[in-house]
Design a protein around this motif. Structure first.
Motif, mmCIF file in Angstrom:
data_model
loop_
_atom_site.group_PDB
_atom_site.id
_atom_site.type_symbol
_atom_site.label_atom_id
_atom_site.label_comp_id
_atom_site.label_asym_id
_atom_site.label_seq_id
_atom_site.Cartn_x
_atom_site.Cartn_y
_atom_site.Cartn_z
ATOM 1 N N UNK A 175 45.875 23.854 50.224
ATOM 2 C CA UNK A 175 45.176 25.095 49.871
ATOM 3 C C UNK A 175 45.935 25.835 48.773
ATOM 4 N N UNK A 176 47.238 25.846 48.906
ATOM 5 C CA UNK A 176 48.021 26.561 47.896
ATOM 6 C C UNK A 176 47.842 25.909 46.536
ATOM 7 N N UNK A 177 47.790 24.631 46.568
ATOM 8 C CA UNK A 177 47.617 23.930 45.302
ATOM 9 C C UNK A 177 46.261 24.267 44.685
ATOM 10 N N UNK A 178 45.283 24.321 45.555
ATOM 11 C CA UNK A 178 43.924 24.574 45.072
ATOM 12 C C UNK A 178 43.830 25.965 44.442
ATOM 13 N N UNK A 179 44.447 26.890 45.072
ATOM 14 C CA UNK A 179 44.347 28.251 44.557
ATOM 15 C C UNK A 179 45.636 28.684 43.853
ATOM 16 N N UNK A 180 46.248 27.740 43.201
ATOM 17 C CA UNK A 180 47.535 27.985 42.572
ATOM 18 C C UNK A 180 47.519 29.237 41.699
ATOM 19 N N UNK A 181 46.471 29.274 40.852
ATOM 20 C CA UNK A 181 46.406 30.403 39.915
ATOM 21 C C UNK A 181 46.353 31.734 40.636
ATOM 22 N N UNK A 182 45.445 31.769 41.613
ATOM 23 C CA UNK A 182 45.288 33.018 42.338
ATOM 24 C C UNK A 182 46.593 33.426 43.006
ATOM 25 N N UNK A 183 47.217 32.421 43.619
ATOM 26 C CA UNK A 183 48.465 32.726 44.321
ATOM 27 C C UNK A 183 49.488 33.291 43.350
ATOM 28 N N UNK A 184 49.543 32.649 42.205
ATOM 29 C CA UNK A 184 50.535 33.093 41.222
ATOM 30 C C UNK A 184 50.244 34.530 40.792
ATOM 31 N N UNK A 185 48.956 34.722 40.488
ATOM 32 C CA UNK A 185 48.582 36.060 40.038
ATOM 33 C C UNK A 185 48.922 37.093 41.092
ATOM 34 N N UNK A 186 48.601 36.714 42.301
ATOM 35 C CA UNK A 186 48.800 37.655 43.388
ATOM 36 C C UNK A 186 50.282 37.971 43.562
ATOM 37 N N UNK A 187 51.059 36.897 43.491
ATOM 38 C CA UNK A 187 52.486 37.110 43.670
ATOM 39 C C UNK A 187 53.053 38.014 42.575
ATOM 40 N N UNK A 188 52.486 37.836 41.369
ATOM 41 C CA UNK A 188 52.978 38.668 40.276
ATOM 42 C C UNK A 188 52.583 40.123 40.478
ATOM 43 N N UNK A 189 51.299 40.305 40.778
ATOM 44 C CA UNK A 189 50.824 41.680 40.827
ATOM 45 C C UNK A 189 49.756 41.810 41.903
ATOM 46 N N UNK A 190 50.155 42.045 43.145
ATOM 47 C CA UNK A 190 49.199 42.076 44.247
ATOM 48 C C UNK A 190 48.137 43.147 44.054
ATOM 49 N N UNK A 191 48.526 44.322 43.593
ATOM 50 C CA UNK A 191 47.520 45.379 43.477
ATOM 51 C C UNK A 191 46.503 45.068 42.392
ATOM 52 N N UNK A 192 47.072 44.580 41.276
ATOM 53 C CA UNK A 192 46.174 44.250 40.154
ATOM 54 C C UNK A 192 45.119 43.235 40.589
ATOM 55 N N UNK A 193 45.535 42.280 41.309
ATOM 56 C CA UNK A 193 44.623 41.231 41.763
ATOM 57 C C UNK A 193 43.521 41.818 42.624
ATOM 58 N N UNK A 194 43.949 42.682 43.503
ATOM 59 C CA UNK A 194 42.984 43.266 44.413
ATOM 60 C C UNK A 194 41.966 44.119 43.650
ATOM 61 N N UNK A 195 42.487 44.832 42.683
ATOM 62 C CA UNK A 195 41.612 45.699 41.910
ATOM 63 C C UNK A 195 40.558 44.858 41.178
ATOM 64 N N UNK A 196 41.090 43.849 40.610
ATOM 65 C CA UNK A 196 40.189 42.964 39.858
ATOM 66 C C UNK A 196 39.076 42.428 40.754
ATOM 67 N N UNK A 197 39.478 42.075 41.920
ATOM 68 C CA UNK A 197 38.506 41.527 42.863
ATOM 69 C C UNK A 197 37.426 42.535 43.184
ATOM 70 N N UNK A 198 37.863 43.740 43.437
ATOM 71 C CA UNK A 198 36.907 44.773 43.793
ATOM 72 C C UNK A 198 35.917 45.026 42.672
ATOM 73 N N UNK A 199 36.431 45.056 41.469
ATOM 74 C CA UNK A 199 35.520 45.310 40.352
ATOM 75 C C UNK A 199 34.501 44.197 40.229
ATOM 76 N N UNK A 200 34.961 43.009 40.390
ATOM 77 C CA UNK A 200 33.988 41.907 40.236
ATOM 78 C C UNK A 200 32.912 41.962 41.279
ATOM 79 N N UNK A 201 33.284 42.291 42.481
ATOM 80 C CA UNK A 201 32.229 42.244 43.482
ATOM 81 C C UNK A 201 31.330 43.453 43.461
ATOM 82 N N UNK A 202 31.772 44.538 42.922
ATOM 83 C CA UNK A 202 30.861 45.677 42.856
ATOM 84 C C UNK A 202 29.861 45.505 41.729
ATOM 85 N N UNK A 203 30.222 44.737 40.766
ATOM 86 C CA UNK A 203 29.260 44.474 39.699
ATOM 87 C C UNK A 203 28.092 43.650 40.207
ATOM 88 N N UNK A 204 27.166 43.424 39.380
ATOM 89 C CA UNK A 204 26.026 42.598 39.773
ATOM 90 C C UNK A 204 26.525 41.245 40.298
#
Lengths: 854, 466
Positions: A175-204
């Protein structure tokens, strides 16, 4: 995907489909298109399978206000999303708890659950929620620590737990391998990742952004379409959403989504239909048609039910279309195996330098179409009007098959041609002339005609003959066998008993049929039974009796003819067996009426057995000589204390048999002729007449056998009067009996009487004869046993005077003469086809086999 | 009359040359218009190298026209071919006729060939010249010569296909020259060749009959042809009828007849009827196999099963007599059958014998069924006048075993037959007669297998030990 609420939207969408496309083209109003997008999002959110949430009926939605519409999808999706998130978090909670008590089995199952949820998330094109990534990272670390601990203290964990732990390790790694990018991003900046996620899902929901790198092309493409839709409609519908240029892209998207769990098949079909409308070149149309037909067949995944009729009809039309495109332009060829080509490029004869080869298989479509047709007939109640309506579609199917045949003839592809001809043959071999004519005239009307048609061949038999001859010539032995059986069946159906019998005997099929597949065995049984009926109709009572006997001794006639599932008294079938059994069943219109069959068998048994019964005087012989099924019924009838007026066919025949035994041939005739089932037999009147004649003759024989001991002379004219037979026939019958030494008597010509010379045997004499017979039988048996042991032909017994050899020769000659009987006997000696057949059916029947042996 | 004539059916299964006698016979019988028969003969002859014959036929057909020029041409061709082939063949013949060579030839064909090659420089090609010349001679009607050459060729050649072809040629030549003894021998060897032949190598026979591709089919074809050709031999050789029954009633040929040429049943039926006497004589003299003894029973069975595809008065006679026991109908059929037999090329010689035997069969069946027979009635059944009938019946009683049981009562003009039924003891004895012998054979067979089995296990045992 088979829940009840699922079915509702799909049917409505298919029903609404044509209207919708018209709307789109004319750009009538946005509400309709919205209702479509609604529909899409509806099905999208429906896909993750939430039986708790009821789907809204479409009709109500289309009435909604526009403003309302704009918001609703978002809101609804949000709620769904939230729900999912809540669910995920709950799972996470459980995992945490399990972690605390070090229960890796629980963790493993929970993690699987979570992974499934994420997978669903993927399918609806949502980004990976940060929660998941967080859990992943947490788990990874705890697994590592757990493993470390494990190493130190070995005996702490039990085996299952340890196993689960190592399994978890693997899963996390993956699983970690599959989501390598996400994991990396998250590890770098957990809040940023979360924010990004929220914006994407509130959009259409259908926003084209792809925050998660691991998203698949299929979903991206699917989204593309949806966007197209929106833009075009928004612009005022200048262009259609599917253009000729984008066909291949769309096609690829559909193809990749095919077979995935959550793909909405109805939606796919709709897309493809639209694609077909816009397809311009032959190449495009072929490609779209290929995809469309297969997705139509995919529509129904479960094996037990059949394809909806509308779908089937459109599939059938499309196959027709496909065949005519390919047949019209020989530069396109559809093959199962081709070289690789770029799916996204337009190809034409000029770019390919000659023939354009496209991957696909028409023959498998035709096969599938035919199979689906049969399956639908199996599932529809045969007594309703629906069945009849469905049956009318056979004409169209037959046309399609003929077209395919014509196409393969034109392109000279032998292998599929054989298959398609077999299909065609199977549609007509068991049908009466009038039906074949109807089918053929329909096929004649189409523009592409196969080389063999009814109008070209003249008669149905000639048509079937030419079809069969083609199959005999083709190399495929299975097809050859089936063609042969169908041919024999056809001959038998048309009362051509001798030809049918000769063909059956010369084919030597009875020796190899045990090793054939079940469908062929069923066809074989059908053929044999039909042959028996044919013999019966032609008045060859003995042949009919011996042909039918084999199948009736098994007492599983319906099962052997695939016309009903046999009720097993002592064992229960597994669901798989039952399912397989059901699939084998013939559709109702192909059935051979079993009651008629039984009537024919029992009546011919009566005519053969009753005189025989009368001729045998010792009890022991009586027990042996009689065929079991008839004998059983007769005994049962004998035991009856009170016999009422006959009701069933069996009652009629049993009472008739008793009347025949008593010499009351008129009563017997009346009883037999009053059986109602005869009306189902073609030429019922002549058959009845024939039976009456046989009953007279056999009545005379029975009478002579039974009452000979009580007379010393008997006048021929009296006999002739009693049985209302011409004197000549009486003389002939009596002479025959004398010549064959059945009756010890002679004729006195001057007095016109039969003189009986009966010698009463004393008991010791009788016993002496019996002993002699038995000793003879024993030696015969020994010889036979040794023969088998020596491998049959080994000439161990070639005595100098050559008697043995001659005897064997005579036997082989007899085989042809009395082919039927010999075959029956042979089958019995081997343990019966029934026994083998039942193995093929997957249920053993030890009772039956032992009965044979005993 | 022509409706039951089989010539048309049979001719396609015969060689061109073999059909000539048949056509001549037809011309003699005048059951067909003479012109038609002549035209047929001419068509046949045109294909052969018998120009003189063809020419004379042509002149008979068209007395006014000039014979076509192609005959001249053909004649020239034929003469030159003849010379060429003769020269080729002569070289071989010279060698073979040398007494030294004849002595040193052995059984082994390959060895012979080697010997000839070493000493006389003879190759296989040259030997094939014998075949070619033989065939050519046959084609212009020199049958005895052809037979000779083909015989020599067969002795030497190792080519299976050509050998079979030579067999057929030799058989035809022998038939046409009327050497029945030789022909019979030839027929038997040819039959062995066909039966023993592994289906794959039957192509030669196939090419002779048709270009059938399947070996089993080819074998069937060869058997069909053989069945037809053998009629010539069997109905001319003194022992022929018995041999015919022997051959045709064997399962393979019976199947052949049933599948491909049911009309042969007529000849089979006739032979069965004719064999009646030889069977009764045979029981005293030479041993006759049970197949021939029970011929009639067998034939009746076959006739019954094949009734749907072949029927003529001869078979109908047997059927009426032994299946329906309708003596009146049998008598009617007999009258028609007699006519047919009288007109059939093969059977014409046996007309009286046939009638005699058929009558005997009727009376035998009649006597077995009846207890008291009016002589007048029986005579009528036999198509005889009263006096003749009486004579016939007396002879019958005298000749056969019935003698003890049947008495003629002249006063009432009836025969009384008193057949005491077989005592029970006799039937028991009959039933148990062969048992001891059969059991012995069984025992012998078992002990033989036992030896083989133990031998095998002996062989296996050391292997296991190792």
């Amino acid at each position: 995907m088979s829940s009840g609420d699922e079915a509702q939207p799909t049917t409505t969408t298919t029903a609404a489909k044509p209207a919708m496309s018209r709307f789109l083209r004319t750009n009538d109003s946005s509400s309709s298109s919205e209702s479509e997008s609604e529909d899409e999002s509806d099905s999208d959110s429906d896909a993750p399978k939430r039986p708790s949430r009821p789907t809204l009926p479409l009709a109500g939605e289309s009435d909604d206000e526009e403003s309302d519409d704009e918001e609703r999808p978002g809101v609804r999706i949000m709620s769904a999303q939230e729900k999912r998130l809540v669910e995920m978090e709950a799972t996470g909670k459980v995992m945490e708890n399990a972690l605390k008590i070090n229960d890796w089995v629980a963790i493993s199952t929970e993690f699987d659950k979570l992974a499934r949820m994420i997978q669903r998330q993927h399918n609806v094109a949502e980004p990976v929620p940060p929660f998941y990534v967080k859990t992943l990272i947490n788990l990874e670390s705890s697994v590592n620590t757990a493993l470390g601990k494990e190493k130190e203290a070995k005996k702490k964990m039990n085996a299952t737990n340890a196993k689960a732990l190592t399994a978890m390790k693997q899963k996390i790694k993956k699983a970690v391998k599959e989501y390598e990018d996400d994991v990396k991003k998250y590890q770098e900046d957990p809040e940023g990742f979360e924010r990004q996620y929220l914006t994407t899902i509130t959009r259409d929901t259908t926003a084209p952004t792809a925050p998660a790198g691991g998203r698949r092309a299929a979903t991206a493409a699917g989204e593309q379409e949806e966007i197209d839709e929106f833009t075009t409609v928004g612009k005022g519908g200048k262009v259609m959403q599917f253009t000729a240029e984008s066909i291949f892209k769309n096609l690829q998207a559909v193809q990749e989504a095919r077979g995935k769990k959550n793909t909405d098949r109805a939606e796919q079909i709709r897309i493809l239909e639209k694609l077909l409308e816009v397809a311009i070149t032959s190449y495009q149309r072929i490609r779209v048609l290929l995809a469309l037909i297969s997705s139509r067949f995919d529509y129904n995944s479960s094996v037990s039910t059949h394809m909806p009729t509308e779908l089937w009809l459109s599939a059938q039309r499309e196959v027709d279309q496909l065949v005519s495109i390919v047949a019209a332009d020989l530069n396109y060829s559809i093959q199962e195996v081709t070289e690789d080509y770029d799916e996204l490029l337009e190809r034409s004869p000029t770019t390919e330098n000659g023939v354009v080869r496209i991957r696909g298989s028409i023959i498998s479509f035709v096969d599938r179409l035919d199979d689906e047709f049969t399956r639908s007939l199996q599932n529809i109640d045969p007594h309703g009007t629906e069945y009849v309506d469905r049956l009318k579609d056979e004409k169209a199917l037959y046309c399609t098959i003929c077209r395919a045949q014509a196409f393969y003839e034109k392109t000279k592809q032998d292998e599929p041609l054989g298959r398609v001809i077999m299909r065609r043959l199977e549609h007509i071999y068991s049908k009466p002339n009038a039906v074949v004519q109807a089918l053929e005239s329909a096929a004649d009307a189409s523009e592409i005609k196969p080389s063999m048609t009814l109008s070209a061949q003249g008669t149905t038999s000639a048509l079937i003959h030419s079809l069969c001859v083609y199959l005999y010539r083709s190399g495929n032995s299975l097809l050859r066998t089936r063609a042969m059986l169908s041919h024999i069946y056809h001959h038998a159906l048309h009362n051509d008993f001798h030809t049918a019998r000769d063909m059956l005997l010369m084919s030597h099929l009875q020796e190899s049929i045990h090793s054939a597949d079940v469908a062929t065995q069923i066809l074989y049984n059908r053929t044999v039974v039909q042959l028996g009926l044919c013999a019966f109709r032609s008045g060859l009572i003995k042949e009919a009796q011996s042909t039918l006997q084999e199948i009736f001794t098994t007492q599983r006639v319906k099962e052997l003819l695939a016309q009903g599932v046999h009720q097993q008294r002592f064992q229960v079938l597994t669901p798989e067996q039952e399912k397989a059994e059901k699939q084998r069943q013939l559709p109702f219109h192909m059935h051979i009426n079993t009651e008629l069959l039984e009537a024919a068998f029992l009546v011919s048994s009566m005519l053969v057995e009753i005189p025989l019964l009368a001729s045998i005087d010792s009890e022991e012989l009586k027990r042996k000589a009689i065929s079991k099924p008839f004998r059983r019924l007769l005994d049962f009838a004998d035991r009856q204390v009170f016999t009422g007026p006959p009701e069933s066919t069996r009652d009629h025949i049993m009472q008739a048999s008793k009347a025949l035994q008593d010499g009351e041939w008129e009563k017997c005739r009346d009883l037999i002729q009053s059986i109602k089932i005869w009306s189902l037999m073609p030429e019922a009147a002549s058959v009845k007449e024939m039976l009456a004649k046989r009953i007279q003759e056999q009545g005379l024989r029975t009478y002579l056998f039974t009452y000979a001991p009580h007379y010393s002379t008997l006048s021929l004219s009296l006999l002739s009067r009693t049985f209302s037979l011409p004197l000549r026939t009486v003389t002939s019958i009596v002479s025959k009996m004398i010549w064959n030494e059945e009756l010890s008597a002679s004729l006195d010509q001057s007095g016109g009487v039969v003189v009986f010379h009966r010698i009463e045997l004393s008991r010791p004499q009788q016993l002496g004869q019996v002993i002699a017979d038995k000793v003879g039988a024993m030696v015969d048996q020994n010889e036979k046993t040794l023969d088998i042991k020596m491998g049959g032909t080994g000439g161990w017994g070639e005595r100098p005077d050559g008697n043995k050899g001659e005897k064997r020769g005579e036997q082989t000659q007899e085989r042809r003469g009395r082919g039927e009987r010999t075959r029956g006997a042979r089958g019995g000696a081997r343990g019966g086809r029934g026994a083998r057949f039942s193995q093929g059916l997957g249920n053993q029947m030890p009772g039956h086999t032992s009965q044979r042996v005993g | 009359m022509a409706e039951h004539d089989l010539s048309k059916t049979i001719i396609p299964y015969l060689d061109r040359h073999l059909s000539f006698p048949l056509l001549t016979h037809l011309a003699d019988r005048s059951s067909f218009p003479v012109e038609e028969v002549q035209a047929a003969q001419y068509e046949l002859a045109k294909g052969t190298n018998m120009f003189d014959y063809a020419e004379s036929l042509f002149q008979q057909l068209h007395p006014d026209d000039e014979p076509p020029a192609e005959f001249e041409e053909k004649r020239k061709n034929a003469v030159s071919t003849h010379e060429r082939l003769q020269q080729e063949a002569q070289a071989v013949l010279d060698v073979i006729e040398n007494p030294d060579v004849a002595q040193s030839l052995r059984q082994d064909k390959n060895q012979n060939l080697q010997y000839l090659k070493d000493n006389y420089n003879l190759t296989l090609d040259q030997i094939t010249a014998l075949y070619n010349f033989g065939q050519f001679q046959y084609s212009y009607g020199n049958y005895s010569g052809a037979a000779d050459y083909l015989y020599h060729f067969r002795v030497l050649s190792t080519d299976n296909d050509l050998n079979t072809s030579a067999h057929w040629g030799k058989l035809a030549s022998d038939i046409l020259t009327g050497k029945w003894e030789v022909a019979l021998e030839e027929l038997n060897t040819l039959r062995d060749v066909i039966d023993s032949r592994s289906p794959a190598s039957l192509l030669a026979a196939a090419s002779a009959s048709s270009n059938a591709s399947e070996p089993a089919l080819a074998q069937l074809h060869s058997r069909t042809w053989l069945a037809h050709w053998s009629l010539f031999v069997y109905f001319n050789h003194p022992q022929g009828r018995t041999l015919l029954l022997e051959t045709f009633l064997s399962p393979t040929y019976l199947n052949t007849i049933q599948t491909s040429c049911p009309w042969i049943l007529r000849y089979l039926a006739t032979a069965a009827i004719l064999s009646r006497k030889s069977a009764s004589v045979g029981s005293a003299g030479a041993p006759v196999s049970s197949r021939v003894r029970n011929a009639i029973r067998e034939v009746v069975k076959v006739i019954q099963t094949e009734e749907y595809q072949y029927q003529d008065p001869v078979t109908a006679f047997l059927k009426e007599l032994y299946v329906e026991f309708d003596f009146e109908a049998a008598q009617r059929e007999l009258a028609r059958a007699e006519e047919i037999v009288g007109n059939d090329f093969f059977l014409v010689e046996f007309r009286d014998e046939f009638l005699d035997n058929a009558r005997y069969l009727i009376s035998e069946a009649y006597c077995r069924i009846h207890q008291k027979i009016d002589i007048g009635d029986l005579s009528e059944r036999l198509n005889l006048s009263r006096d003749e009938g009486e004579k016939w019946i007396v002879n019958l009683i005298r000749e056969t075993r019935m003698g003890a049981d049947a008495k003629i009562d002249l006063e009432k003009n009836v025969i009384e037959i008193n057949r005491p039924s077989l005592p029970v003891y006799q039937t028991v004895i009959e039933k148990t007669r062969g048992l001891a012998l059969r059991t012995q054979a069984l025992g012998a067979a078992i002990s033989r297998t036992g030896q083989q089995g133990s031998g095998k296990s002996d062989n296996q045992a050391p292997a296991v030990a190792v």
